[in-house]
Design a protein around this motif. Structure first.
Motif, PDB file in Angstrom:
ATOM      1  N   GLU A 197      -7.357  -3.915   2.869  1.00 60.59           N
ATOM      2  CA  GLU A 197      -6.054  -3.258   2.721  1.00 60.59           C
ATOM      3  C   GLU A 197      -5.003  -4.334   2.531  1.00 60.59           C
ATOM      4  O   GLU A 197      -5.036  -5.366   3.201  1.00 60.59           O
ATOM      5  N   GLY A 223      -1.352  -4.902   3.377  1.00 60.49           N
ATOM      6  CA  GLY A 223      -0.425  -4.219   4.267  1.00 60.49           C
ATOM      7  C   GLY A 223       0.358  -5.150   5.143  1.00 60.49           C
ATOM      8  O   GLY A 223       0.348  -6.369   4.956  1.00 60.49           O
ATOM      9  N   GLU A 252      -6.912  -0.770  -0.465  1.00 57.93           N
ATOM     10  CA  GLU A 252      -6.064   0.285   0.091  1.00 57.93           C
ATOM     11  C   GLU A 252      -4.663  -0.236   0.319  1.00 57.93           C
ATOM     12  O   GLU A 252      -4.466  -1.421   0.599  1.00 57.93           O
ATOM     13  N   ARG A 302      -1.250   1.429   2.540  1.00 59.80           N
ATOM     14  CA  ARG A 302      -0.855   2.544   3.398  1.00 59.80           C
ATOM     15  C   ARG A 302       0.606   2.408   3.776  1.00 59.80           C
ATOM     16  O   ARG A 302       1.128   1.302   3.876  1.00 59.80           O
ATOM     17  N   VAL A 353      -2.176   7.264   2.354  1.00 59.82           N
ATOM     18  CA  VAL A 353      -3.170   6.285   1.923  1.00 59.82           C
ATOM     19  C   VAL A 353      -3.258   6.293   0.394  1.00 59.82           C
ATOM     20  O   VAL A 353      -3.433   7.346  -0.220  1.00 59.82           O
ATOM     21  N   SER A 403      -4.977   3.901  -3.046  1.00 55.76           N
ATOM     22  CA  SER A 403      -5.996   2.895  -3.350  1.00 55.76           C
ATOM     23  C   SER A 403      -5.973   2.551  -4.830  1.00 55.76           C
ATOM     24  O   SER A 403      -5.441   3.297  -5.661  1.00 55.76           O
TER      25      SER A 403
END
Length: 194
Positions: free
Chosen positions: A94, A96, A131, A133, A172, A174
């Motif tokens: 991810e 993030g 990903e 988020r 979420v 992607s």
């Protein structure tokens, strides 16, 4: 090559430098009042050193790859970003825990930084999926993620309890490795025409 490694990544707009305490003062200045936004987890100026230490500890455990986002024009750190939720066995991670100070927003730094991160993830680490988020209420972040070319996968309802006790619905998104060539072309175009 480990997913938690943080090599220097750079282009004409931004440098992603391995995060260190040497970035603390720039980051404490850059954050402004952004840390007061109720639906984010951005460190305050006084909490910046502790957040840097936390991210570096997670990196030492193999769970995070933290970078300082440095404006190539000024040489000053204007934010942070990471690879997190690292899952090397399944070739996923991810992007993030990202924030950019208010003065750096809208300056082309975010797409340029994401291009570097996605190039590393897909072209060097051979990831299958990335990903991204964000909080349901963070409309600015949701729009920025969609502009990258990421697709919304869904919403994790009542997913996380925030420090103030509110409950976060997590959106979420992607990008798959098969989508990367189109996403890359779109980001390159955005950067070239800014």
């Amino acid at each position: 090559m480990s997913y938690a490694d943080t090599p220097l990544l750079q282009n004409d707009v931004v440098r992603l430098e391995p995060l260190s305490q040497s970035h603390r003062d720039d980051l404490a200045e850059a954050v402004g009042d952004l840390w007061r936004t109720w639906y984010t987890r951005i460190p305050s100026p006084d909490g910046m050193a502790g957040e840097i230490d936390r991210r570096l500890a997670r990196q030492a455990e193999g769970g995070m790859a933290p970078w300082a986002v440095v404006d190539a024009r000024t040489g000053r750190a204007v934010g942070m970003t990471t690879f997190m939720a690292i899952d090397e066995a399944n070739r996923r991670l991810e992007i993030g825990s990202t924030w950019l100070g208010p003065a750096a927003q809208g300056a082309g730094i975010n797409p340029a930084a994401k291009l570097l991160l996605l190039e590393r993830a897909f072209e060097q680490l051979d990831c299958l999926a990335i990903e991204l988020r964000t909080h349901w209420h963070n409309h600015q972040s949701r729009a920025a993620i969609a502009r990258l070319g990421a697709k919304q996968d869904g919403i994790l309802r009542s997913h996380t309890i925030m420090p103030d006790g509110t409950v976060r619905d997590t959106v979420v998104f992607s990008i798959l490795n098969t989508e990367w060539p189109s996403v890359r072309a779109g980001l390159a175009h955005r950067i070239a025409t800014r």
